[in-house]
Design a protein around this motif. Structure first.
Motif, mmCIF file in Angstrom:
data_model
loop_
_atom_site.group_PDB
_atom_site.id
_atom_site.type_symbol
_atom_site.label_atom_id
_atom_site.label_comp_id
_atom_site.label_asym_id
_atom_site.label_seq_id
_atom_site.Cartn_x
_atom_site.Cartn_y
_atom_site.Cartn_z
ATOM 1 N N ARG A 4 4.487 7.147 1.143
ATOM 2 C CA ARG A 4 4.174 6.539 2.436
ATOM 3 C C ARG A 4 2.671 6.549 2.626
ATOM 4 O O ARG A 4 2.014 7.535 2.387
ATOM 5 C CB ARG A 4 4.834 7.307 3.567
ATOM 6 C CG ARG A 4 6.340 7.160 3.554
ATOM 7 C CD ARG A 4 6.897 7.602 4.847
ATOM 8 N NE ARG A 4 6.218 6.868 5.917
ATOM 9 C CZ ARG A 4 6.846 6.240 6.879
ATOM 10 N NH1 ARG A 4 8.139 6.262 6.929
ATOM 11 N NH2 ARG A 4 6.176 5.615 7.808
ATOM 12 N N MET A 5 2.140 5.422 3.097
ATOM 13 C CA MET A 5 0.713 5.315 3.340
ATOM 14 C C MET A 5 0.366 5.714 4.766
ATOM 15 O O MET A 5 -0.759 5.556 5.191
ATOM 16 C CB MET A 5 0.248 3.872 3.121
ATOM 17 C CG MET A 5 0.488 3.368 1.742
ATOM 18 S SD MET A 5 -0.579 4.234 0.625
ATOM 19 C CE MET A 5 -0.293 3.329 -0.844
ATOM 20 N N ALA A 6 1.325 6.176 5.521
ATOM 21 C CA ALA A 6 1.130 6.455 6.946
ATOM 22 C C ALA A 6 0.047 7.502 7.160
ATOM 23 O O ALA A 6 -0.079 8.468 6.415
ATOM 24 C CB ALA A 6 2.431 6.935 7.565
ATOM 25 N N THR A 7 -0.730 7.251 8.185
ATOM 26 C CA THR A 7 -1.768 8.199 8.567
ATOM 27 C C THR A 7 -1.423 8.759 9.939
ATOM 28 O O THR A 7 -0.540 8.267 10.630
ATOM 29 C CB THR A 7 -3.150 7.512 8.627
ATOM 30 O OG1 THR A 7 -3.102 6.508 9.644
ATOM 31 C CG2 THR A 7 -3.513 6.893 7.310
ATOM 32 N N THR A 8 -2.161 9.766 10.341
ATOM 33 C CA THR A 8 -1.933 10.317 11.669
ATOM 34 C C THR A 8 -2.403 9.352 12.744
ATOM 35 O O THR A 8 -2.004 9.455 13.891
ATOM 36 C CB THR A 8 -2.667 11.656 11.837
ATOM 37 O OG1 THR A 8 -4.050 11.442 11.586
ATOM 38 C CG2 THR A 8 -2.110 12.693 10.881
ATOM 39 N N ALA A 9 -3.264 8.435 12.382
ATOM 40 C CA ALA A 9 -3.782 7.454 13.343
ATOM 41 C C ALA A 9 -3.102 6.101 13.147
ATOM 42 O O ALA A 9 -3.736 5.055 13.242
ATOM 43 C CB ALA A 9 -5.287 7.327 13.182
ATOM 44 N N GLY A 10 -1.824 6.117 12.871
ATOM 45 C CA GLY A 10 -1.089 4.866 12.654
ATOM 46 C C GLY A 10 -1.103 3.963 13.869
ATOM 47 O O GLY A 10 -1.219 2.744 13.755
ATOM 48 N N ALA A 11 -1.005 4.541 15.051
ATOM 49 C CA ALA A 11 -1.054 3.731 16.274
ATOM 50 C C ALA A 11 -2.438 3.119 16.446
ATOM 51 O O ALA A 11 -2.573 1.975 16.878
ATOM 52 C CB ALA A 11 -0.696 4.590 17.483
ATOM 53 N N GLY A 12 -3.469 3.858 16.089
ATOM 54 C CA GLY A 12 -4.822 3.310 16.154
ATOM 55 C C GLY A 12 -5.004 2.148 15.200
ATOM 56 O O GLY A 12 -5.671 1.156 15.518
ATOM 57 N N SER A 13 -4.412 2.258 14.011
ATOM 58 C CA SER A 13 -4.476 1.156 13.052
ATOM 59 C C SER A 13 -3.765 -0.074 13.590
ATOM 60 O O SER A 13 -4.245 -1.200 13.423
ATOM 61 C CB SER A 13 -3.829 1.568 11.729
ATOM 62 O OG SER A 13 -4.498 2.652 11.169
ATOM 63 N N LEU A 14 -2.636 0.143 14.225
ATOM 64 C CA LEU A 14 -1.894 -0.976 14.806
ATOM 65 C C LEU A 14 -2.709 -1.649 15.905
ATOM 66 O O LEU A 14 -2.801 -2.883 15.964
ATOM 67 C CB LEU A 14 -0.554 -0.488 15.352
ATOM 68 C CG LEU A 14 0.378 -1.554 15.910
ATOM 69 C CD1 LEU A 14 0.798 -2.516 14.817
ATOM 70 C CD2 LEU A 14 1.586 -0.917 16.546
ATOM 71 N N ILE A 15 -3.344 -0.863 16.749
ATOM 72 C CA ILE A 15 -4.149 -1.428 17.837
ATOM 73 C C ILE A 15 -5.341 -2.193 17.287
ATOM 74 O O ILE A 15 -5.642 -3.300 17.727
ATOM 75 C CB ILE A 15 -4.590 -0.307 18.804
ATOM 76 C CG1 ILE A 15 -3.380 0.215 19.567
ATOM 77 C CG2 ILE A 15 -5.654 -0.799 19.757
ATOM 78 C CD1 ILE A 15 -3.654 1.463 20.364
ATOM 79 N N ILE A 16 -6.025 -1.634 16.296
ATOM 80 C CA ILE A 16 -7.178 -2.312 15.706
ATOM 81 C C ILE A 16 -6.753 -3.622 15.056
ATOM 82 O O ILE A 16 -7.406 -4.653 15.210
ATOM 83 C CB ILE A 16 -7.887 -1.392 14.695
ATOM 84 C CG1 ILE A 16 -8.583 -0.262 15.433
ATOM 85 C CG2 ILE A 16 -8.893 -2.164 13.858
ATOM 86 C CD1 ILE A 16 -9.150 0.799 14.525
ATOM 87 N N GLY A 17 -5.649 -3.594 14.332
ATOM 88 C CA GLY A 17 -5.168 -4.816 13.681
ATOM 89 C C GLY A 17 -4.797 -5.892 14.679
ATOM 90 O O GLY A 17 -5.147 -7.069 14.502
ATOM 91 N N VAL A 18 -4.093 -5.517 15.738
ATOM 92 C CA VAL A 18 -3.707 -6.504 16.758
ATOM 93 C C VAL A 18 -4.945 -7.057 17.447
ATOM 94 O O VAL A 18 -5.048 -8.274 17.690
ATOM 95 C CB VAL A 18 -2.727 -5.873 17.777
ATOM 96 C CG1 VAL A 18 -2.554 -6.749 18.996
ATOM 97 C CG2 VAL A 18 -1.381 -5.608 17.120
ATOM 98 N N LEU A 19 -5.916 -6.202 17.745
ATOM 99 C CA LEU A 19 -7.143 -6.681 18.381
ATOM 100 C C LEU A 19 -7.913 -7.631 17.471
ATOM 101 O O LEU A 19 -8.491 -8.624 17.937
ATOM 102 C CB LEU A 19 -8.026 -5.514 18.803
ATOM 103 C CG LEU A 19 -7.561 -4.749 20.032
ATOM 104 C CD1 LEU A 19 -8.442 -3.532 20.270
ATOM 105 C CD2 LEU A 19 -7.568 -5.650 21.253
ATOM 106 N N LEU A 20 -7.948 -7.377 16.179
ATOM 107 C CA LEU A 20 -8.629 -8.289 15.256
ATOM 108 C C LEU A 20 -7.933 -9.648 15.206
ATOM 109 O O LEU A 20 -8.592 -10.690 15.156
ATOM 110 C CB LEU A 20 -8.729 -7.673 13.863
ATOM 111 C CG LEU A 20 -9.805 -6.605 13.691
ATOM 112 C CD1 LEU A 20 -9.679 -5.916 12.348
ATOM 113 C CD2 LEU A 20 -11.179 -7.208 13.850
#
Length: 187
Positions: free
Chosen positions: A57-73
């Motif tokens: 699994r590539m999951a990080t502890t900041a998975g929600a942050g990655s999702l937010i950054i991706g959606v914002l981009l």
């Protein structure tokens, strides 16, 4: 059936020209690269890599942050397309989010999303709308955009010191009679 082919080609040609005109009115490539930058940043932290019977699994502890950054981009890429007036804001925000993704999202989704976000944001910031000019060979034709507006020869100022009209005081003395009032310019 052969009578339908020229109409189809003409319709496709008109749609292609319309898309080309739409694309020329906005930072299309900057928006596309910014939009594409959000996809790996959103996807990779939630992806599973299966090698044989081993699942990584590539999951990080900041998975929600990655999702937010991706959606914002993705949203900023669409903003560059549909709100070209706010291209500078969207470009700067995309660059900042791409930089933040280095820390938050697996080194910016293994540098793919990071680089796409940086380049897309830079293209969005640097894009300038074209200047409409009339073609000389077709006097009745509408205006078309030729290229970006670049000020190669700035407009001269209305008047006053610094224009080389004899009112400059470059001797170092200041006097209210010659209009310098103690302010000197580098010569």
């Amino acid at each position: 059936m052969s009578a339908e082919r020229p109409q189809l080609k003409q319709a496709l040609g008109q749609k292609r020209q319309a898309f080309r005109h739409w694309r020329g009115q906005r930072p299309f490539w900057g928006g596309l690269l910014t939009l594409l930058a959000g996809i790996p940043i959103m996807y990779i932290p939630y992806a599973n890599l299966t090698i044989g019977s081993l699942t990584v699994r590539m999951a990080t502890t900041a998975g929600a942050g990655s999702l937010i950054i991706g959606v914002l981009l993705v949203v900023l890429g669409l903003t560059m397309w549909f709100q070209p007036v706010s291209r500078v804001f969207a470009g700067v925000a995309a660059i900042l989010l791409a930089l933040v993704s280095l820390v938050v999202s697996n080194f910016g989704a293994f540098l793919i999303g990071f680089l796409l976000g940086l380049i897309g944001g830079a293209l969005g910031v640097s894009w300038a709308p074209g200047k409409a000019v009339r073609s000389e060979d077709e006097p009745g034709a509408g205006d078309r955009v030729v290229g970006p507006v670049v000020a190669t020869h700035p407009a001269p100022a209305a008047g006053g010191p610094g224009l080389g009209n004899g009112l400059d005081d470059l001797s170092g003395t200041s006097s209210p009679t010659n209009g310098t009032n103690g302010r000197h310019r580098a010569g």
